[in-house]
Design an enzyme around this catalytic site. Structure first.
Site, PDB file in Angstrom:
ATOM      1  N   GLU A 116       1.383  -1.218  -0.064  1.00 41.20           N
ATOM      2  CA  GLU A 116      -0.923  -0.424   0.331  1.00 41.20           C
ATOM      3  C   GLU A 116       0.894   0.922  -0.498  1.00 41.20           C
ATOM      4  O   GLU A 116       1.111   2.002   1.464  1.00 41.20           O
ATOM      5  CB  GLU A 116      -0.566   0.050   1.387  1.00 41.20           C
ATOM      6  CG  GLU A 116      -2.192   1.050   1.108  1.00 41.20           C
ATOM      7  CD  GLU A 116      -2.960   0.589   2.201  1.00 41.20           C
ATOM      8  OE1 GLU A 116      -2.714  -0.040   2.902  1.00 41.20           O
ATOM      9  OE2 GLU A 116      -4.054   1.012   2.271  1.00 41.20           O
ATOM     10  N   HIS A 153      -6.054   5.691  -2.081  1.00 38.03           N
ATOM     11  CA  HIS A 153      -5.150   6.935  -1.328  1.00 38.03           C
ATOM     12  C   HIS A 153      -4.908   7.915  -2.217  1.00 38.03           C
ATOM     13  O   HIS A 153      -3.328   8.202  -2.723  1.00 38.03           O
ATOM     14  CB  HIS A 153      -3.914   6.177  -0.205  1.00 38.03           C
ATOM     15  CG  HIS A 153      -4.255   5.795   0.230  1.00 38.03           C
ATOM     16  ND1 HIS A 153      -4.109   6.553   1.713  1.00 38.03           N
ATOM     17  CD2 HIS A 153      -4.275   4.536   1.133  1.00 38.03           C
ATOM     18  CE1 HIS A 153      -4.501   5.298   2.840  1.00 38.03           C
ATOM     19  NE2 HIS A 153      -4.482   4.542   1.871  1.00 38.03           N
ATOM     20  N   ARG A 204     -20.121  17.787 -10.608  1.00 32.78           N
ATOM     21  CA  ARG A 204     -19.359  18.136 -11.933  1.00 32.78           C
ATOM     22  C   ARG A 204     -17.433  17.053 -11.370  1.00 32.78           C
ATOM     23  O   ARG A 204     -17.007  16.937 -12.741  1.00 32.78           O
ATOM     24  CB  ARG A 204     -19.085  19.819 -11.648  1.00 32.78           C
ATOM     25  CG  ARG A 204     -20.056  19.981 -11.470  1.00 32.78           C
ATOM     26  CD  ARG A 204     -19.682  21.931 -12.085  1.00 32.78           C
ATOM     27  NE  ARG A 204     -20.507  22.956 -11.976  1.00 32.78           N
ATOM     28  CZ  ARG A 204     -21.059  23.434 -10.844  1.00 32.78           C
ATOM     29  NH1 ARG A 204     -20.256  23.656  -9.813  1.00 32.78           N
ATOM     30  NH2 ARG A 204     -22.363  24.160 -11.331  1.00 32.78           N
ATOM     31  N   ASP A 247     -17.511  -2.187   7.992  1.00 26.91           N
ATOM     32  CA  ASP A 247     -17.158  -2.039   9.377  1.00 26.91           C
ATOM     33  C   ASP A 247     -18.281  -1.345  10.385  1.00 26.91           C
ATOM     34  O   ASP A 247     -18.377  -1.340  11.398  1.00 26.91           O
ATOM     35  CB  ASP A 247     -15.455  -1.636  10.162  1.00 26.91           C
ATOM     36  CG  ASP A 247     -15.376  -0.681   9.483  1.00 26.91           C
ATOM     37  OD1 ASP A 247     -15.812  -0.113   9.045  1.00 26.91           O
ATOM     38  OD2 ASP A 247     -14.055   0.389  10.024  1.00 26.91           O
ATOM     39  N   HIS A 267     -16.172   3.027   8.393  1.00 28.62           N
ATOM     40  CA  HIS A 267     -15.025   3.509   6.786  1.00 28.62           C
ATOM     41  C   HIS A 267     -16.563   3.735   6.186  1.00 28.62           C
ATOM     42  O   HIS A 267     -15.647   4.856   5.903  1.00 28.62           O
ATOM     43  CB  HIS A 267     -14.123   2.529   7.233  1.00 28.62           C
ATOM     44  CG  HIS A 267     -12.680   2.465   7.303  1.00 28.62           C
ATOM     45  ND1 HIS A 267     -13.232   1.684   8.976  1.00 28.62           N
ATOM     46  CD2 HIS A 267     -12.468   2.723   6.952  1.00 28.62           C
ATOM     47  CE1 HIS A 267     -12.188   2.251   9.047  1.00 28.62           C
ATOM     48  NE2 HIS A 267     -10.861   2.401   8.071  1.00 28.62           N
ATOM     49  N   ASP A 311      -9.368  -4.193   5.773  1.00 28.68           N
ATOM     50  CA  ASP A 311      -7.879  -3.731   6.211  1.00 28.68           C
ATOM     51  C   ASP A 311      -7.883  -3.804   7.299  1.00 28.68           C
ATOM     52  O   ASP A 311      -7.031  -2.614   8.111  1.00 28.68           O
ATOM     53  CB  ASP A 311      -7.849  -2.144   5.863  1.00 28.68           C
ATOM     54  CG  ASP A 311      -7.514  -1.210   5.379  1.00 28.68           C
ATOM     55  OD1 ASP A 311      -5.685  -1.306   5.571  1.00 28.68           O
ATOM     56  OD2 ASP A 311      -7.847   0.211   4.923  1.00 28.68           O
ATOM     57  N   ALA A 370      -7.490   4.818  10.746  1.00 25.99           N
ATOM     58  CA  ALA A 370      -6.865   4.196  10.153  1.00 25.99           C
ATOM     59  C   ALA A 370      -7.394   2.970  10.220  1.00 25.99           C
ATOM     60  O   ALA A 370      -8.478   2.907   9.688  1.00 25.99           O
ATOM     61  CB  ALA A 370      -5.768   3.881  11.686  1.00 25.99           C
ATOM     62  N   GLY A 371      -6.736   2.321  10.058  1.00 26.51           N
ATOM     63  CA  GLY A 371      -7.163   0.672   9.153  1.00 26.51           C
ATOM     64  C   GLY A 371      -7.748   0.315  10.247  1.00 26.51           C
ATOM     65  O   GLY A 371      -8.338   1.137  11.476  1.00 26.51           O
TER      66      GLY A 371
HETATM   67 ZN   LIG Z   1      -4.514  -0.194   4.283  1.00 24.83          ZN
END
Ligand SMILES: [Zn+2]
Length: 381
Positions: A126, A192, A224, A245, A248, A271, A306-307
């Site tokens: 990642e 990301h 747009r 979960d 997220h 993740d 975070a994860g």
């Molecule tokens: Zn990750």
């Protein structure tokens, strides 16, 4: 031979009640419904109507049980795999967060040993070619611009086991890097990123085929600018990862993506970071301090999510609670990610000739049994 009888099967054709599965020498040898007489065998396990589904496949997991794959020692990696296996994950990539390149190369080499040893199926890097503006839980200081030499070092360290690379397509030189990665047998995942709709489509045309945790660490679409999210949802060749979960991703978006893309294009990932299965407290994720409170992992000082602390059995239940039919949620945990890894011909479905990785689930979809390559990791009660 073992025969699991009187089960509710989730098969590629749909749900079958009163079914059975025969297993021998690590493989599924036959599958049938109530109309087909099952093989006579002394070793029959009557499941009393419980579910049998294929073992889960996780394309994106960093850790669990207090450990992180970034350290990549055989004992800790084995403990992570065992934690997730107890929650139904029978095939797993190990995800490396962005770190200084030398460290990522060292970790990839150590993880490659663990793939050779059969602990893991492959490696997901990642980064490091991500957008610092969309770092999320990743360390922006360690991110690099697309660099063919850096990619080649990672690929060499992985010795053929680097299966997925997450990158941001808006970075200069990213499209060439997508092609270079795909040529070397690495699938490219977009994530990301703050890339435009058009730039994302160009990356898909160059060979990118996955979306890393869609919606997370990327801007959402506007009227747009459909953005990366719009392109990834739209393109039929892309499999989108979702973290189901309830933290997220809103449950309404979760079920909407299933309706829009179909379960054949959705991969439910965890993740998961070290805190999965380990409770609240302070952890390290990549090089960063993460605090877990009430099962939600936040990066120290930034408040960024975070994860997750998710496991795939919980993702199944959450997705079904969000209104997705069981068979579709199971597809997104099994055959879709298996196909995304190029393993759809031997794992991810209850089909004769496939590896006997399967789960027995109770009426509330809780794990009752886990079979890996024909051997019970946890036998059903
Ligand atoms: Zn990750």
């Amino acid at each position: 031979m073992t025969v699991l009888s009187d089960a509710t099967l989730v098969l590629p054709v749909g749900v079958v009640q009163g079914g059975w599965v025969a297993v021998s020498a690590g493989e599924i040898t036959a599958v049938g419904g109530p109309e087909r007489s099952r093989p006579r065998d002394p070793d029959v396990v009557d499941l009393g109507g419980r579910w049998i589904v294929p073992g889960f496949v996780d394309l994106h997991v960093h850790g669990g049980g207090g450990q992180d794959y970034g350290g990549a020692r055989p004992d800790t990696a084995g403990a992570i795999t065992a934690l997730h296996r107890a929650h139904g994950t029978t095939t797993s990539l190990a995800s490396l967060t962005t770190a200084p390149l030398d460290e990522m190369v060292r970790s990839a080499a150590a993880l490659a040993d663990l793939v050779d040893a059969g602990t893991l199926t492959g490696i997901h890097a990642e980064g490091p070619f991500l957008s610092p503006a969309h770092a999320g839980e990743q360390d922006p200081a360690a991110m690099l611009g697309p660099d063919p030499d850096a990619l080649d070092r990672l690929v060499r360290a992985g010795r053929g086991h680097l299966r997925v690379l997450t990158l941001a397509p808006e970075l200069p030189g990213a499209l060439e890097l997508v092609k270079r990665a795909v040529e070397q047998g690495v699938q490219v995942a977009i994530g990301h990123t703050g890339a435009s709709y058009e730039r994302t489509l160009a990356a898909i045309e160059a060979g990118a085929s996955l979306a890393t945790h869609l919606f997370h660490a990327q801007p959402g679409p506007t009227q747009r600018e459909p953005g990366a999210v719009g392109a990834l949802l739209e393109h039929p060749d892309v499999t989108v990862q979702l973290i189901a979960d309830g933290v997220h991703l809103h449950d309404a978006l979760l079920s909407m993506v299933f309706r829009l893309c179909g379960a054949e294009r959705v991969a439910l990932v965890t993740d998961a970071m070290a805190a999965a299965g380990a409770g609240d407290g302070r952890y390290r994720l990549g090089g960063r301090e993460v605090e877990v409170r009430g099962g939600v992992a936040l990066v120290e000082g930034t408040g960024a999510i975070a994860g997750s602390t998710l496991t795939q059995d919980a993702a199944l239940r959450r997705t079904v609670d969000a209104g997705v039919p069981v068979a579709e949620a199971v597809t997104a945990l099994t055959s879709t990610p298996a196909r995304a890894l190029g393993l759809g011909h031997r794992i991810g479905a209850l089909v004769p000739g496939f590896t006997a990785d399967l789960l027995v689930l109770g009426p509330g979809l809780e794990i009752d049994g886990v079979m890996v390559s024909g051997a019970w990791h946890r036998a059903p009660r």
